[in-house]
Design a protein around this motif. Structure first.
Motif, short mmCIF file in Angstrom:
data_model
loop_
_atom_site.label_atom_id
_atom_site.label_comp_id
_atom_site.label_asym_id
_atom_site.label_seq_id
_atom_site.Cartn_x
_atom_site.Cartn_y
_atom_site.Cartn_z
N SER A 213 0.80 -1.22 0.00
CA SER A 213 0.00 0.00 0.00
C SER A 213 0.84 1.27 0.00
O SER A 213 0.29 2.37 0.04
N VAL A 215 3.81 3.93 -1.69
CA VAL A 215 4.18 4.37 -3.04
C VAL A 215 5.42 3.63 -3.49
O VAL A 215 6.23 3.16 -2.67
N SER A 267 -10.63 3.60 -13.17
CA SER A 267 -9.35 3.27 -12.55
C SER A 267 -8.51 2.38 -13.47
O SER A 267 -7.29 2.58 -13.61
N ALA A 314 0.45 10.67 -8.72
CA ALA A 314 -0.38 10.24 -7.59
C ALA A 314 -1.61 9.48 -8.08
O ALA A 314 -2.01 8.45 -7.50
N ASP A 315 -2.23 9.99 -9.18
CA ASP A 315 -3.41 9.33 -9.73
C ASP A 315 -3.04 7.96 -10.30
O ASP A 315 -3.82 7.00 -10.20
N GLU A 317 -0.58 5.98 -9.25
CA GLU A 317 -0.36 5.08 -8.12
C GLU A 317 -1.69 4.57 -7.59
O GLU A 317 -1.86 3.37 -7.31
N THR A 318 -2.67 5.48 -7.46
CA THR A 318 -3.98 5.10 -6.94
C THR A 318 -4.68 4.12 -7.86
O THR A 318 -5.28 3.13 -7.41
N SER A 321 -2.96 0.73 -7.83
CA SER A 321 -3.26 0.09 -6.55
C SER A 321 -4.65 -0.53 -6.56
O SER A 321 -4.86 -1.61 -5.99
N ALA A 322 -5.60 0.13 -7.23
CA ALA A 322 -6.96 -0.42 -7.32
C ALA A 322 -6.95 -1.75 -8.07
O ALA A 322 -7.66 -2.70 -7.70
N THR A 325 -5.09 -4.40 -5.81
CA THR A 325 -5.92 -4.75 -4.66
C THR A 325 -7.01 -5.74 -5.06
O THR A 325 -7.28 -6.72 -4.35
#
Length: 347
Positions: A213, A215, A267, A314-315, A317-318, A321-322, A325
């Protein structure tokens, strides 16, 4: 020969004698009784009582049978009846640590018989005994296990070791009960006692979940530091970590459609767009995804990614990650299975 009635009144017959008569009646009718579940002291008393019976007239037998049937029909529930039986009945439903402590308090253990605890160990734990202890101790252990469990243990024990243990079993005929008792006591102490742990998961799993979780820069910096401090731990940690760039080496091509299905379209598009803009492992991961969906879907995903254009770090990475996950959740639920990164190296 004239049969002299013992007594037509069941009140003159002891409960122990009645129990013996009922057992004899059931055995005579071909019944299968699990008398081995009784304490050995009761089995011995029952044997002595049954041996004391000679002839009983039909009227007395019928009276005892009727009384037994009446009492049986009046029973609304059968409970364990003792603390030891309650422990054995509930152990599978209690927390492992509590069940362990309670089993150690049973009469059988307090009175010195530790083999029930050893026999209840998981097969994997008993194999630890086979591979750690001497072949003589392993042979005694195998001899004390239920036949089915012993067969499973022997099947999963390395071939040469299994052969040595089976040979050692042929030499156990003269092992004394005292030696068997001491072996069971030692094995129960060394293999059946579970130490209390402050954390449910191992350090690798806990840190891996945290780094999943974080970076990418922080994660890679920490892994590089661990490479020099503790290479073995760093290697295991990398196996516990699953990031976007790991998709091509950890996910089967056939599972890609299932992996991206739970991810929100926005995403997924951002993750693909950001990854395609990278010239390294991230781009390879995006191409792996696109190469394992239908051509029409892949073309649509590329078109959507181009429309988005550049994605902020940042977007990105998010979004990635989605995706990861969702994949980890599928693996944890058993819907998919991760590929072992070392599998190809061992072939």
């Amino acid at each position: 020969m004239t049969l002299k009635p013992l007594d037509h009144s069941t009140s003159a017959i002891s409960r122990r004698r009645k129990a013996a008569m009922i057992v004899q009646m059931m055995i005579s009718d071909g019944g299968n009784l699990s008398l081995s579940q009784l304490p050995e002291s009761l089995q011995e008393l029952l044997t002595e009582e049954l041996g004391a019976i000679r002839l009983v007239d039909r009227t007395t037998v019928a009276s005892v049978a009727k009384e037994f049937t009446t009492q049986l029909e009046a029973v609304g529930m059968s409970a364990p009846g003792s603390r030891d039986n309650a422990i054995n009945a509930l152990s599978a439903h209690l927390t492992p640590a509590l069940a362990e402590r309670l089993r150690e308090q049973t009469d059988s253990v307090r009175h010195g018989d530790h083999w029930p605890i050893v026999s209840a160990l998981p097969v994997s734990r008993i194999i630890d005994i086979m591979t750690t202890e001497s072949v003589e101790i392993s042979a005694v252990t195998l001899s004390k296990l239920p036949v089915g469990k012993a067969a499973e243990v022997l099947t999963k024990t390395p071939g040469e070791l299994a052969r040595r243990i089976t040979y050692a079993m042929s030499l156990t005929a003269k092992v004394t009960p005292d030696v068997v008792h001491r072996i069971g006591q030692s094995l129960a102490k060394n293999y059946a006692t579970t130490a209390d742990h402050a954390f449910e998961n191992a350090p690798v799993q806990r840190l891996g979940a945290i780094l999943n979780s974080t970076v990418a820069e922080t994660r890679e910096d920490l892994l590089e530091g661990l490479d020099s401090e503790n290479p073995a731990f760093a290697t295991d940690l990398r196996k516990a970590i699953f990031t976007f760039k790991d998709i091509p080496v950890r996910i089967k091509p056939a599972d890609i459609s299932a992996c991206i299905r739970p991810v929100e379209a926005e995403s997924l598009t951002r993750a693909i767009a950001a990854a395609l803009a990278d010239e390294g492992p991230l781009s390879a991961a995006a191409e792996f995804i696109l190469g394992n969906v239908s051509q029409r879907m892949a073309a649509q995903m590329r078109e959507d990614a181009e429309e988005i254009g550049a994605v902020k770090k940042a977007d990105a990475e998010t979004a990635m990650s989605a995706v990861t996950t969702a994949i980890r959740e599928l693996a944890e639920n058993g819907a998919i299975e991760f590929i072992d990164p070392d599998a190809n190296d061992n072939e």
